[in-house]
Design a protein around this motif. Structure first.
Motif, PDB file in Angstrom:
ATOM      1  N   SER A 150       0.805  -1.260  -0.067  1.00  0.00           N
ATOM      2  CA  SER A 150      -0.157   0.213  -0.002  1.00  0.00           C
ATOM      3  C   SER A 150       0.704   1.398   0.080  1.00  0.00           C
ATOM      4  O   SER A 150       1.696   1.377   0.693  1.00  0.00           O
ATOM      5  CB  SER A 150      -0.946  -0.026   1.113  1.00  0.00           C
ATOM      6  OG  SER A 150      -1.367   1.309   1.293  1.00  0.00           O
ATOM      7  N   CYS A 151       0.519   2.053  -0.726  1.00  0.00           N
ATOM      8  CA  CYS A 151       1.366   3.331  -0.991  1.00  0.00           C
ATOM      9  C   CYS A 151       1.128   4.337   0.078  1.00  0.00           C
ATOM     10  O   CYS A 151       2.034   5.346   0.153  1.00  0.00           O
ATOM     11  CB  CYS A 151       1.475   4.144  -2.468  1.00  0.00           C
ATOM     12  SG  CYS A 151      -0.181   5.247  -2.570  1.00  0.00           S
ATOM     13  N   GLY A 152       0.024   4.224   0.776  1.00  0.00           N
ATOM     14  CA  GLY A 152      -0.185   4.857   1.924  1.00  0.00           C
ATOM     15  C   GLY A 152      -0.734   6.133   1.746  1.00  0.00           C
ATOM     16  O   GLY A 152      -1.024   7.105   2.481  1.00  0.00           O
ATOM     17  N   PHE A 153      -1.309   6.545   0.555  1.00  0.00           N
ATOM     18  CA  PHE A 153      -1.828   7.822   0.117  1.00  0.00           C
ATOM     19  C   PHE A 153      -3.157   8.024   0.838  1.00  0.00           C
ATOM     20  O   PHE A 153      -3.373   9.102   1.192  1.00  0.00           O
ATOM     21  CB  PHE A 153      -1.706   7.974  -1.312  1.00  0.00           C
ATOM     22  CG  PHE A 153      -2.579   8.967  -1.813  1.00  0.00           C
ATOM     23  CD1 PHE A 153      -2.096  10.281  -1.872  1.00  0.00           C
ATOM     24  CD2 PHE A 153      -3.724   9.037  -2.412  1.00  0.00           C
ATOM     25  CE1 PHE A 153      -2.734  11.530  -2.223  1.00  0.00           C
ATOM     26  CE2 PHE A 153      -4.554   9.971  -3.141  1.00  0.00           C
ATOM     27  CZ  PHE A 153      -3.971  11.348  -2.865  1.00  0.00           C
ATOM     28  N   CYS A 154      -3.923   6.973   0.579  1.00  0.00           N
ATOM     29  CA  CYS A 154      -5.434   6.897   1.291  1.00  0.00           C
ATOM     30  C   CYS A 154      -5.600   6.371   2.475  1.00  0.00           C
ATOM     31  O   CYS A 154      -5.134   5.167   2.656  1.00  0.00           O
ATOM     32  CB  CYS A 154      -6.507   6.917   0.094  1.00  0.00           C
ATOM     33  SG  CYS A 154      -6.336   5.317  -0.925  1.00  0.00           S
ATOM     34  N   THR A 155      -6.176   6.919   3.415  1.00  0.00           N
ATOM     35  CA  THR A 155      -6.567   6.152   4.664  1.00  0.00           C
ATOM     36  C   THR A 155      -7.080   4.806   4.869  1.00  0.00           C
ATOM     37  O   THR A 155      -6.645   3.865   5.367  1.00  0.00           O
ATOM     38  CB  THR A 155      -7.129   6.939   5.654  1.00  0.00           C
ATOM     39  OG1 THR A 155      -6.731   8.348   5.471  1.00  0.00           O
ATOM     40  CG2 THR A 155      -7.228   6.689   7.020  1.00  0.00           C
ATOM     41  N   PRO A 156      -8.303   4.789   3.958  1.00  0.00           N
ATOM     42  CA  PRO A 156      -8.889   3.387   3.807  1.00  0.00           C
ATOM     43  C   PRO A 156      -7.734   2.391   3.715  1.00  0.00           C
ATOM     44  O   PRO A 156      -7.960   1.036   4.008  1.00  0.00           O
ATOM     45  CB  PRO A 156     -10.001   3.453   2.823  1.00  0.00           C
ATOM     46  CG  PRO A 156     -10.277   4.886   2.764  1.00  0.00           C
ATOM     47  CD  PRO A 156      -8.928   5.754   3.035  1.00  0.00           C
ATOM     48  N   CYS A 157      -7.073   2.375   2.684  1.00  0.00           N
ATOM     49  CA  CYS A 157      -6.248   1.394   2.378  1.00  0.00           C
ATOM     50  C   CYS A 157      -4.802   1.264   3.266  1.00  0.00           C
ATOM     51  O   CYS A 157      -4.533   0.159   3.562  1.00  0.00           O
ATOM     52  CB  CYS A 157      -5.644   1.745   0.871  1.00  0.00           C
ATOM     53  SG  CYS A 157      -4.339   0.606   0.194  1.00  0.00           S
ATOM     54  N   ARG A 158      -4.345   2.624   3.470  1.00  0.00           N
ATOM     55  CA  ARG A 158      -3.239   2.579   4.499  1.00  0.00           C
ATOM     56  C   ARG A 158      -3.519   1.800   5.718  1.00  0.00           C
ATOM     57  O   ARG A 158      -2.889   0.787   6.032  1.00  0.00           O
ATOM     58  CB  ARG A 158      -2.718   4.067   4.620  1.00  0.00           C
ATOM     59  CG  ARG A 158      -1.549   3.909   5.441  1.00  0.00           C
ATOM     60  CD  ARG A 158      -1.135   5.442   5.750  1.00  0.00           C
ATOM     61  NE  ARG A 158      -2.209   6.238   6.447  1.00  0.00           N
ATOM     62  CZ  ARG A 158      -2.694   7.272   6.005  1.00  0.00           C
ATOM     63  NH1 ARG A 158      -2.496   7.715   4.856  1.00  0.00           N
ATOM     64  NH2 ARG A 158      -3.727   8.017   6.674  1.00  0.00           N
ATOM     65  N   HIS A 177      -8.418   4.554  -3.207  1.00  0.00           N
ATOM     66  CA  HIS A 177      -8.136   5.672  -4.485  1.00  0.00           C
ATOM     67  C   HIS A 177      -7.782   4.520  -5.779  1.00  0.00           C
ATOM     68  O   HIS A 177      -8.131   5.097  -6.852  1.00  0.00           O
ATOM     69  CB  HIS A 177      -6.859   6.286  -4.248  1.00  0.00           C
ATOM     70  CG  HIS A 177      -6.654   7.475  -5.147  1.00  0.00           C
ATOM     71  ND1 HIS A 177      -7.246   8.429  -5.992  1.00  0.00           N
ATOM     72  CD2 HIS A 177      -5.197   7.581  -5.540  1.00  0.00           C
ATOM     73  CE1 HIS A 177      -6.756   9.061  -6.686  1.00  0.00           C
ATOM     74  NE2 HIS A 177      -5.448   8.370  -6.491  1.00  0.00           N
ATOM     75  N   CYS A 178      -7.125   3.311  -5.500  1.00  0.00           N
ATOM     76  CA  CYS A 178      -6.929   2.803  -6.736  1.00  0.00           C
ATOM     77  C   CYS A 178      -7.174   1.216  -6.462  1.00  0.00           C
ATOM     78  O   CYS A 178      -7.776   0.835  -5.525  1.00  0.00           O
ATOM     79  CB  CYS A 178      -5.333   2.901  -7.107  1.00  0.00           C
ATOM     80  SG  CYS A 178      -4.240   1.878  -5.863  1.00  0.00           S
ATOM     81  N   GLY A 179      -6.815   0.581  -7.481  1.00  0.00           N
ATOM     82  CA  GLY A 179      -7.298  -1.038  -7.453  1.00  0.00           C
ATOM     83  C   GLY A 179      -6.699  -1.734  -6.468  1.00  0.00           C
ATOM     84  O   GLY A 179      -7.096  -2.629  -5.939  1.00  0.00           O
ATOM     85  N   LEU A 180      -5.587  -1.321  -5.682  1.00  0.00           N
ATOM     86  CA  LEU A 180      -4.854  -2.063  -4.770  1.00  0.00           C
ATOM     87  C   LEU A 180      -5.831  -2.143  -3.606  1.00  0.00           C
ATOM     88  O   LEU A 180      -6.161  -3.134  -3.052  1.00  0.00           O
ATOM     89  CB  LEU A 180      -3.201  -1.543  -4.254  1.00  0.00           C
ATOM     90  CG  LEU A 180      -2.451  -2.405  -3.565  1.00  0.00           C
ATOM     91  CD1 LEU A 180      -1.017  -1.927  -3.808  1.00  0.00           C
ATOM     92  CD2 LEU A 180      -2.822  -2.014  -1.965  1.00  0.00           C
ATOM     93  N   GLY A 181      -6.125  -0.822  -2.891  1.00  0.00           N
ATOM     94  CA  GLY A 181      -6.965  -0.884  -1.896  1.00  0.00           C
ATOM     95  C   GLY A 181      -8.228  -1.483  -2.053  1.00  0.00           C
ATOM     96  O   GLY A 181      -8.895  -2.293  -1.372  1.00  0.00           O
ATOM     97  N   GLN A 182      -8.925  -1.473  -3.178  1.00  0.00           N
ATOM     98  CA  GLN A 182     -10.109  -1.659  -3.595  1.00  0.00           C
ATOM     99  C   GLN A 182     -10.297  -3.490  -3.695  1.00  0.00           C
ATOM    100  O   GLN A 182     -11.265  -4.025  -3.311  1.00  0.00           O
ATOM    101  CB  GLN A 182     -10.519  -1.435  -4.887  1.00  0.00           C
ATOM    102  CG  GLN A 182     -11.076   0.168  -5.152  1.00  0.00           C
ATOM    103  CD  GLN A 182     -10.920   0.758  -6.486  1.00  0.00           C
ATOM    104  OE1 GLN A 182     -10.678   0.023  -7.342  1.00  0.00           O
ATOM    105  NE2 GLN A 182     -11.081   2.040  -6.413  1.00  0.00           N
TER     106      GLN A 182
HETATM  107  S1  SF4 Z   1      -5.620   2.447  -2.554  1.00  0.00           S
HETATM  108 FE1  SF4 Z   1      -3.839   3.071  -3.970  1.00  0.00          FE
HETATM  109  S2  SF4 Z   1      -3.636   4.992  -3.666  1.00  0.00           S
HETATM  110 FE2  SF4 Z   1      -4.427   4.530  -1.858  1.00  0.00          FE
HETATM  111  S3  SF4 Z   1      -2.989   3.868  -0.264  1.00  0.00           S
HETATM  112 FE3  SF4 Z   1      -3.890   2.009  -1.602  1.00  0.00          FE
HETATM  113  S4  SF4 Z   1      -2.024   1.836  -3.077  1.00  0.00           S
HETATM  114 FE4  SF4 Z   1      -1.935   3.952  -2.517  1.00  0.00          FE
END
Ligand code: SF4
Ligand SMILES: Cc1cc2nc3c(=O)[nH]c(=O)nc-3n(C[C@H](O)[C@H](O)[C@H](O)COP(=O)(O)O)c2cc1C
Length: 587
Positions: free
Chosen positions: A487-495, A533-538
């Motif tokens: 996770s790149c840590g940009f958005c809280t739900p994913c981070r 924000h992107c497919g990784l978190g989704q």
């Molecule tokens: S969903 Fe994508 S943009 Fe957001 S923290 Fe995860 S990797 Fe980063």
């Protein structure tokens, strides 16, 4: 003061003419040469490139192969992908730690050796794999681990380790048109020039070519949109980041079919009107860089790249190889473009999509390696190139690994049943297949009649087989940790969500899991799919939830209260709270 990093920084700044565009390439070189990009190096880079120190510091912290603190003279990363684990990477780690006398954190007392894990090295069929001082080392079983320990304790540089350990060949098991037919250098470019952009794109449309990087987006639509935008500059970018665990088909193409790839990139360039192209190559594929540069040079000499391609005055196209520095999310096209611009690889808000506003804000085609290779074949031979039985179009490369007799690359017609691939690769006693990497689909053996890409079970190329001896919970746990790490840590739900899920997985692993944990993962999943924000978190909750659904017994044996039912219905509670808010608003 670190003299090594200052010296490396000075040297690299000079080599790259203090060009801030190349900041990430410069940092990567400093890391490889001096073992870190420390505060001294950052200071020099900041002065030389005119980039604020905080921005440079953020870069070092973002990419996993860059470090502020020095790594050892022997800088080792053991691949922690599920396929490496299946081939014994945990035992390899144990042997290396013991034989080299490393601390639990992986350091030798004198600081000369550093051992860490990394997500996936793209050597899934020849693991356990390792990156040692930038060199990819294959098949590091316990025997090889002992030999490595001996070489290190004798002070033998990695450059002098046995060549055969570093000779990464590709096992191509099943050939279709792309892997089986020889293409003539320049023929596709010549035909694309003759047809012109309109007919070239029409040829792609007839062929039904879809993006092979995972999303399956129609290639002709991408090229047409990019071409039709009014702009003074356009770019072609080849996505060679290939970070999805279980995928290594792009590695084979880059290794053995680089000519075809460069032909495809050039066809794209002459069609959309681009003068510059980039191959974004993952850090772990450093061993492919030199030969790619040689191919580029040879094609320039042959008039297939550079100025006045094939003698057409004003048709110019240059290709550069740009190295990643360790980040799975940089495979996402907009994150990749950020990285190419020398920034952290954080996905952009889309729209606008790269085809309209891409690299440096200009219309840009980002295509997977395989897509560009197929485009070359289609332009040389026409859409018939990709037709198969019944005149149906479309083929796809699979990287097959895991529990099977013949792992390797398979080129299959679209619509092939999973069972057919299982039979071909010699898989027996199959329990499950993970198609499309950690965020893809977990298929049980009973579902093996389902069809491969794109419309039923989709995949960017990963196909991992698990036999009945495998613990499917371990697989899900490995994938969940992969997402938390990447996770790149940009958005809280994913981070936060990926970390929480990894913690809950560990709790279940330790035998303290409860049904409530699964319910909480469901709740987290809803938040993450809607707000990431992107497919990784989704996709991050997919492995744990599908494994729980399809292989519940692998969880039950570790859970304290399998039959627990929450005191309230979480969905109903969320729905009710929404109603209350809207009632309050309307009153
Ligand atoms: S969903 Fe994508 S943009 Fe957001 S923290 Fe995860 S990797 Fe980063
Ligand atoms: C987290 C993430 C990682 C990705 N990694 C890759 C990758 O390694 N290679 C790739 O070609 N596409 C990857 N993609 C898909 C790209 O964003 C993009 O769809 C693709 O490069 C487009 O090329 P295509 O149309 O030829 O498939 C990734 C997407 C996401 C969300």
């Amino acid at each position: 003061m670190s003299t090594a990093s200052r010296a490396a920084a000075g040297q690299k700044l000079a080599e790259y003419n203090n060009n801030p565009v190349n900041v990430l390439q410069i940092m990567r070189q400093i890391q490889l040469q001096a073992g870190c990009v420390d505060a001294d190096a950052i200071e020099m880079l900041s002065d030389g490139l005119g980039i604020p120190r905080a921005q440079l510091l953020a870069l070092v912290q973002f990419y996993s192969f860059l470090h502020l603190e020095p790594r050892g003279k022997y800088d080792l990363y053991l691949s922690d992908s599920i396929t490496d684990r299946m081939l014994g990477s945990l035992e390899t780690a144990e042997v290396l730690t013991r034989e080299l006398g490393l601390s639990p954190e992986g350091h030798s007392e004198d600081g000369e050796i550093s051992l860490s894990t990394t997500s996936c090295t793209g050597l899934c069929e020849r693991g356990p794999a390792m990156i040692a001082n930038g060199h990819a080392i294959q098949r590091v079983d316990t025997k090889r681990a002992k030999e490595i320990a001996k070489l290190i304790t004798s002070g033998i540089p990695v450059e002098d380790w046995p060549v055969v350990w570093k000779a990464i060949d590709d096992v191509i098991v099943k050939k279709g048109p792309l892997l089986g037919k020889t293409l003539t250098p320049g023929a596709a470019i010549e035909r694309a020039m003759r047809l012109g952009p309109h007919l070239t794109i029409a040829e792609l449309e007839v062929s039904g070519l879809r993006g092979c990087g995972g999303a399956g987006f129609p290639t002709h639509l991408k090229w047409e949109t990019c071409r039709s935008i009014d702009a003074d500059q356009r770019f072609v970018v080849c996505n060679a980041d290939e970070g999805e665990p279980g995928t290594f088909k792009d590695r084979a193409l880059l290794n053995q079919y680089a000519e075809v790839l460069l032909e495809g990139m050039t066809v794209c360039a002459v069609t959309i009107g681009a003068k510059t192209g980039y191959i974004y190559l993952r850090h772990e594929y450093e061993f492919l860089r030199a030969q790619l540069l040689q191919h580029i040079e040879a094609r320039r000499e042959a008039g297939l790249l550079g100025r006045n391609i094939l003698g057409h005055h004003g048709t110019d196209f240059e290709v550069y190889v740009y190295m990643g520095a360790g980040s799975y999310v940089c495979g996402e096209e907009s994150a990749l473009l950020e990285s190419l611009e020398g920034k952290r690889g954080i996905p952009r808000i889309r729209p606008p999509f790269p085809v309209t506003r891409g690299l440096w804000g200009k219309p840009t085609i980002v295509n997977n390696v395989e897509t560009l290779c197929y485009a070359a074949g289609i332009l040389e031979h026409g859409a018939a190139f990709v037709m198969h039985k019944g005149n149906e179009p479309g083929w796809k490369l699979l990287s097959v690994s895991g529990d099977c007799a013949k792992p390797g690359i398979y080129e299959i017609p679209l619509g092939t049943p999973i069972s057919e691939v299982l039979a071909e690769c010699g898989a027996s006693d199959v329990q499950a297949i993970q198609v499309g990497g950690p965020g893809g689909e977990l298929i049980s053996e009973e579902e093996s009649g389902r069809l491969l890409p794109f419309d039923d079970v989709n995949t960017g190329g990963s196909f991992i087989v698990f036999d009945s001896t495998r613990d499917m919970f371990d697989v899900a746990s490995n994938f969940t940790h992969f997402f938390a790490h990447e996770s790149c840590g940009f958005c809280t739900p994913c981070r936060a969500g990926t970390k929480l899920m990894a913690q809950m997985t560990d709790k279940i692993l330790d035998g303290h899991g409860a049904r409530l944990d699964i319910d909480q993962i469901h709740t987290l999943n809803r938040v993450m799919t809607q707000a990431s924000h992107c497919g990784l978190g989704q996709k991050a909750a997919v492995p744990i939830l599908t494994t729980f659904e399809k292989f519940p017994e692998s969880f039950h044996q570790r859970m304290e209260d399998v039959d627990y039912k929450p005191a309230f219905d979480v969905d109903a509670a969320i729905e009710r709270s929404r109603e209350i808010v809207s009632e309050e608003r309307s009153s």
